[in-house]
Write a protein that holds these residues in place. Sequence first.
Motif, PDB file in Angstrom:
ATOM      1  N   MET A   1      37.468  24.314   4.161  1.00 37.69           N
ATOM      2  CA  MET A   1      37.714  23.028   3.525  1.00 37.69           C
ATOM      3  C   MET A   1      39.216  22.899   3.268  1.00 37.69           C
ATOM      4  O   MET A   1      39.689  23.090   2.158  1.00 37.69           O
ATOM      5  N   ASP A   2      39.966  22.611   4.305  1.00 37.66           N
ATOM      6  CA  ASP A   2      41.418  22.570   4.233  1.00 37.66           C
ATOM      7  C   ASP A   2      41.915  21.463   3.314  1.00 37.66           C
ATOM      8  O   ASP A   2      42.542  21.721   2.303  1.00 37.66           O
ATOM      9  N   ASN A   3      41.628  20.231   3.686  1.00 37.38           N
ATOM     10  CA  ASN A   3      42.114  19.086   2.929  1.00 37.38           C
ATOM     11  C   ASN A   3      40.945  18.159   2.613  1.00 37.38           C
ATOM     12  O   ASN A   3      40.549  17.359   3.463  1.00 37.38           O
ATOM     13  N   PRO A   4      40.382  18.262   1.412  1.00 40.66           N
ATOM     14  CA  PRO A   4      39.213  17.450   1.068  1.00 40.66           C
ATOM     15  C   PRO A   4      39.426  15.948   1.265  1.00 40.66           C
ATOM     16  O   PRO A   4      38.553  15.262   1.773  1.00 40.66           O
ATOM     17  N   ALA A   5      40.592  15.434   0.897  1.00 39.65           N
ATOM     18  CA  ALA A   5      40.845  13.997   1.029  1.00 39.65           C
ATOM     19  C   ALA A   5      40.809  13.578   2.496  1.00 39.65           C
ATOM     20  O   ALA A   5      40.255  12.532   2.842  1.00 39.65           O
ATOM     21  N   GLU A   6      41.380  14.402   3.360  1.00 39.66           N
ATOM     22  CA  GLU A   6      41.376  14.103   4.792  1.00 39.66           C
ATOM     23  C   GLU A   6      39.954  14.190   5.349  1.00 39.66           C
ATOM     24  O   GLU A   6      39.524  13.339   6.132  1.00 39.66           O
ATOM     25  N   ASN A   7      39.226  15.215   4.944  1.00 38.10           N
ATOM     26  CA  ASN A   7      37.839  15.376   5.387  1.00 38.10           C
ATOM     27  C   ASN A   7      36.995  14.178   4.961  1.00 38.10           C
ATOM     28  O   ASN A   7      36.192  13.671   5.734  1.00 38.10           O
ATOM     29  N   VAL A   8      37.181  13.727   3.733  1.00 39.52           N
ATOM     30  CA  VAL A   8      36.412  12.595   3.211  1.00 39.52           C
ATOM     31  C   VAL A   8      36.789  11.315   3.939  1.00 39.52           C
ATOM     32  O   VAL A   8      35.924  10.506   4.265  1.00 39.52           O
ATOM     33  N   SER A   9      38.063  11.149   4.234  1.00 38.30           N
ATOM     34  CA  SER A   9      38.508   9.966   4.969  1.00 38.30           C
ATOM     35  C   SER A   9      37.821   9.903   6.342  1.00 38.30           C
ATOM     36  O   SER A   9      37.311   8.855   6.748  1.00 38.30           O
ATOM     37  N   THR A  10      37.784  11.030   7.029  1.00 38.74           N
ATOM     38  CA  THR A  10      37.119  11.110   8.330  1.00 38.74           C
ATOM     39  C   THR A  10      35.623  10.840   8.182  1.00 38.74           C
ATOM     40  O   THR A  10      35.034  10.084   8.963  1.00 38.74           O
ATOM     41  N   LEU A  11      35.035  11.438   7.163  1.00 40.57           N
ATOM     42  CA  LEU A  11      33.606  11.262   6.901  1.00 40.57           C
ATOM     43  C   LEU A  11      33.278   9.790   6.631  1.00 40.57           C
ATOM     44  O   LEU A  11      32.302   9.260   7.161  1.00 40.57           O
ATOM     45  N   LEU A  12      34.105   9.118   5.840  1.00 42.66           N
ATOM     46  CA  LEU A  12      33.841   7.711   5.511  1.00 42.66           C
ATOM     47  C   LEU A  12      34.013   6.799   6.727  1.00 42.66           C
ATOM     48  O   LEU A  12      33.285   5.813   6.861  1.00 42.66           O
ATOM     49  N   LYS A  13      34.938   7.144   7.610  1.00 45.02           N
ATOM     50  CA  LYS A  13      35.091   6.375   8.854  1.00 45.02           C
ATOM     51  C   LYS A  13      33.833   6.530   9.701  1.00 45.02           C
ATOM     52  O   LYS A  13      33.325   5.567  10.276  1.00 45.02           O
ATOM     53  N   GLU A  14      33.344   7.746   9.769  1.00 43.36           N
ATOM     54  CA  GLU A  14      32.123   8.030  10.528  1.00 43.36           C
ATOM     55  C   GLU A  14      30.936   7.270   9.912  1.00 43.36           C
ATOM     56  O   GLU A  14      30.108   6.704  10.618  1.00 43.36           O
ATOM     57  N   TRP A  15      30.867   7.243   8.582  1.00 48.20           N
ATOM     58  CA  TRP A  15      29.799   6.524   7.883  1.00 48.20           C
ATOM     59  C   TRP A  15      29.859   5.032   8.217  1.00 48.20           C
ATOM     60  O   TRP A  15      28.830   4.402   8.417  1.00 48.20           O
ATOM     61  N   GLU A  16      31.057   4.473   8.274  1.00 42.66           N
ATOM     62  CA  GLU A  16      31.195   3.050   8.622  1.00 42.66           C
ATOM     63  C   GLU A  16      30.572   2.763   9.988  1.00 42.66           C
ATOM     64  O   GLU A  16      29.873   1.759  10.158  1.00 42.66           O
ATOM     65  N   ILE A  42      22.315  10.495   6.388  1.00 44.37           N
ATOM     66  CA  ILE A  42      21.890  11.397   5.305  1.00 44.37           C
ATOM     67  C   ILE A  42      22.733  12.676   5.348  1.00 44.37           C
ATOM     68  O   ILE A  42      23.209  13.153   4.317  1.00 44.37           O
ATOM     69  N   ALA A  43      22.938  13.205   6.544  1.00 44.07           N
ATOM     70  CA  ALA A  43      23.752  14.419   6.703  1.00 44.07           C
ATOM     71  C   ALA A  43      25.183  14.168   6.228  1.00 44.07           C
ATOM     72  O   ALA A  43      25.781  15.024   5.563  1.00 44.07           O
ATOM     73  N   LEU A  44      25.723  12.988   6.519  1.00 39.98           N
ATOM     74  CA  LEU A  44      27.071  12.645   6.066  1.00 39.98           C
ATOM     75  C   LEU A  44      27.123  12.573   4.540  1.00 39.98           C
ATOM     76  O   LEU A  44      28.064  13.069   3.915  1.00 39.98           O
ATOM     77  N   PHE A  45      26.098  11.973   3.939  1.00 38.41           N
ATOM     78  CA  PHE A  45      26.071  11.885   2.477  1.00 38.41           C
ATOM     79  C   PHE A  45      26.035  13.277   1.848  1.00 38.41           C
ATOM     80  O   PHE A  45      26.766  13.561   0.894  1.00 38.41           O
ATOM     81  N   ILE A  46      25.189  14.143   2.369  1.00 38.34           N
ATOM     82  CA  ILE A  46      25.067  15.500   1.824  1.00 38.34           C
ATOM     83  C   ILE A  46      26.405  16.241   1.962  1.00 38.34           C
ATOM     84  O   ILE A  46      26.859  16.905   1.032  1.00 38.34           O
ATOM     85  N   GLN A  47      27.053  16.065   3.101  1.00 42.99           N
ATOM     86  CA  GLN A  47      28.366  16.677   3.320  1.00 42.99           C
ATOM     87  C   GLN A  47      29.367  16.142   2.297  1.00 42.99           C
ATOM     88  O   GLN A  47      30.147  16.901   1.715  1.00 42.99           O
ATOM     89  N   PHE A  48      29.327  14.849   2.043  1.00 48.38           N
ATOM     90  CA  PHE A  48      30.203  14.190   1.079  1.00 48.38           C
ATOM     91  C   PHE A  48      29.977  14.752  -0.322  1.00 48.38           C
ATOM     92  O   PHE A  48      30.914  15.017  -1.068  1.00 48.38           O
TER      93      PHE A  48
END
Length: 120
Positions: A1-16, A42-48
């Motif tokens: 988990m290098d950069n949580p903010a970056e990971n979340v940004s990528t995750l939210l783009k994927e969710w969109e 659902i997998a994205l939410f759990i990851q988030f």
Amino acid sequence: MDNPAENVSTLLKEWEDVKIRLEQLFRERDQKNAKGWMEKGIALFIQFLYYTNEESTTPSDSIPFQQFYFKPVNIEERLGFIMDRPGLYHSYRQLSELMVEQEKLFVKKAIVKKSSRPKA
């Protein structure tokens, strides 16, 4: 988990992307294909959820909800409903709400963390 903010940004783009696809599938009443996309959502939410709580995700059947500090209200019941009925539009709406709530919690956590740092 290098950069949580970056990971979340990528995750939210994927969710969109997933969300746009799900809206289209539910509009077409295509529950069969929606189910697969819901599982991805659902997998994205759990990851988030794990990212927000700075926990590493471990592939297991049970999610340790009680150890998470930053989580939406009634997460166990709500996520259980969604996972039991991924083909329903109502489940999609609930998942969307969970994502919005989790994003707010992530931002709140970042603010709290930033304000608790010692001043230089």
